[in-house]
Scaffold this motif. Structure first.
Motif, mmCIF file in Angstrom:
data_model
loop_
_atom_site.group_PDB
_atom_site.id
_atom_site.type_symbol
_atom_site.label_atom_id
_atom_site.label_comp_id
_atom_site.label_asym_id
_atom_site.label_seq_id
_atom_site.Cartn_x
_atom_site.Cartn_y
_atom_site.Cartn_z
ATOM 1 N N GLU A 138 24.704 21.289 -14.146
ATOM 2 C CA GLU A 138 25.200 20.745 -15.747
ATOM 3 C C GLU A 138 24.956 19.490 -16.111
ATOM 4 O O GLU A 138 24.889 18.524 -15.615
ATOM 5 C CB GLU A 138 26.954 20.528 -15.201
ATOM 6 N N GLY A 139 24.504 19.633 -17.360
ATOM 7 C CA GLY A 139 24.247 18.455 -18.194
ATOM 8 C C GLY A 139 23.087 17.617 -17.947
ATOM 9 O O GLY A 139 22.654 16.810 -18.586
ATOM 10 N N THR A 140 22.205 18.165 -16.737
ATOM 11 C CA THR A 140 21.094 17.436 -16.440
ATOM 12 C C THR A 140 19.726 18.109 -17.065
ATOM 13 O O THR A 140 18.735 17.509 -17.073
ATOM 14 C CB THR A 140 20.923 17.644 -14.998
ATOM 15 N N GLU A 199 28.182 31.506 -21.666
ATOM 16 C CA GLU A 199 27.098 31.059 -20.765
ATOM 17 C C GLU A 199 27.340 32.024 -19.493
ATOM 18 O O GLU A 199 28.384 31.878 -19.008
ATOM 19 C CB GLU A 199 27.086 29.697 -20.297
ATOM 20 N N GLY A 208 33.189 21.266 -20.154
ATOM 21 C CA GLY A 208 32.249 22.479 -20.201
ATOM 22 C C GLY A 208 30.912 22.254 -20.652
ATOM 23 O O GLY A 208 30.708 21.139 -21.210
ATOM 24 N N ASN A 209 30.128 22.899 -20.252
ATOM 25 C CA ASN A 209 28.622 22.932 -20.567
ATOM 26 C C ASN A 209 28.189 23.168 -21.761
ATOM 27 O O ASN A 209 27.078 22.925 -22.167
ATOM 28 C CB ASN A 209 27.834 23.421 -19.372
ATOM 29 N N ASN A 247 31.348 30.235 -18.825
ATOM 30 C CA ASN A 247 31.951 29.627 -20.123
ATOM 31 C C ASN A 247 32.183 30.555 -21.103
ATOM 32 O O ASN A 247 31.168 31.416 -21.197
ATOM 33 C CB ASN A 247 31.365 28.446 -20.285
ATOM 34 N N GLY A 304 28.988 17.901 -20.394
ATOM 35 C CA GLY A 304 28.719 18.550 -19.263
ATOM 36 C C GLY A 304 29.786 19.124 -18.419
ATOM 37 O O GLY A 304 30.903 19.495 -19.018
ATOM 38 N N TRP A 305 29.455 19.801 -17.234
ATOM 39 C CA TRP A 305 30.459 20.531 -16.428
ATOM 40 C C TRP A 305 31.815 19.790 -16.381
ATOM 41 O O TRP A 305 32.998 20.336 -16.526
ATOM 42 C CB TRP A 305 29.900 20.952 -15.369
ATOM 43 N N ARG A 318 18.367 27.233 -19.723
ATOM 44 C CA ARG A 318 18.013 26.019 -19.082
ATOM 45 C C ARG A 318 17.600 26.180 -17.642
ATOM 46 O O ARG A 318 17.895 27.316 -16.962
ATOM 47 C CB ARG A 318 19.330 25.087 -19.137
ATOM 48 N N PHE A 346 29.222 28.309 -30.036
ATOM 49 C CA PHE A 346 28.820 28.732 -28.700
ATOM 50 C C PHE A 346 29.732 30.175 -28.358
ATOM 51 O O PHE A 346 30.803 30.180 -28.751
ATOM 52 C CB PHE A 346 29.677 27.710 -27.666
#
Lengths: 114, 115
Positions: free
Chosen positions: B99-101, B48, A99-100, B56, A94-95, B94, B45
């Protein structure tokens, strides 16, 4: 050593078998865990998405995460020939956790035979 | 709802040339990521983007660049192509920048072959 380790297989099972796929990781910041399925000449398709430790079930698929052991698993029940594909584990901090971006395992090639 | 669309599906280029790949995310998705997939390294990666800003970046040389437009569509560019750039380039989107959700949804990729 890679951040995410995954046995590349190939893994061959008979139709109807229970399949167990696993990944280990070294980065304790990872808290989002995913399993993707990739057929030949296609992009990865999301199968399961979990946050932190625990189990999640969706139809014939069960994902398990054990953060204390840094180990995740995907179980496929009653496997079908259509499950034949490459299975990729992926994870992210996660952020706030570095980092994502997703860090992937190398993928396990599964073949389910009639 | 249409998925992530990548064009072209296949490209053959010569060493030293440059190439531009295009990605249209799922409608409503504002975050777009790019990954390189090779047999030896797997998925790695690249970068982003969210709201036209690169948020990123992976560990790739400066020959790899990208951008995102106001409609969330994205392009990536590789200049001075090398044989080792031959790979499947995957775009993913996404729903939001949360973030991450929310997980990534991938397109079917652009297969780039450098000769």
């Amino acid at each position: 050593q890679k951040e995410v380790e995954q046995d590349p297989g190939p893994l061959s099972v008979p139709e109807g078998a229970i399949v167990s796929l696993n990944c280990t990781y070294s980065n304790s910041a990872f808290q989002y865990f995913m399993w993707y399925r990739q057929y030949s000449r296609k992009g990865p398709e999301l199968l399961m998405y979990t946050y932190s430790s625990g189990n999640k079930e969706d139809g014939r698929f069960t994902a398990q995460v054990d953060k204390s052991s840094k180990y995740i698993s995907l179980f496929i029940r009653d496997s079908q020939p259509s499950d034949s594909a490459t299975y990729l584990c992926a994870m992210s901090g996660g952020w706030k956790g570095g980092g994502n971006k997703l860090t992937f395992g190398t993928g396990t090639q599964l073949k389910v035979e009639l | 709802k249409a998925g992530v669309t990548q064009t072209p599906r296949y490209l053959i280029k010569t060493r030293g040339q440059q190439v531009t790949l295009s990605c249209s995310p799922i409608s409503g998705h504002r975050s777009v990521s790019w990954y390189q997939q090779t047999p030896g390294q797997g998925l790695q990666f690249l970068f982003e983007y969210f709201s036209e800003t690169q948020r990123n970046k992976g560990n790739f040389p400066g020959r790899f660049s990208g951008r995102q437009f106001s409609n969330s569509r994205s392009e990536m560019n590789v200049s001075t192509l090398e044989l080792g750039d031959s790979a499947l380039y995957l775009c993913a989107s996404r729903p939001t920048g949360l973030e991450g959700t929310s997980p990534l949804h991938f397109g079917n990729g652009t297969r780039l072959t450098v000769t």
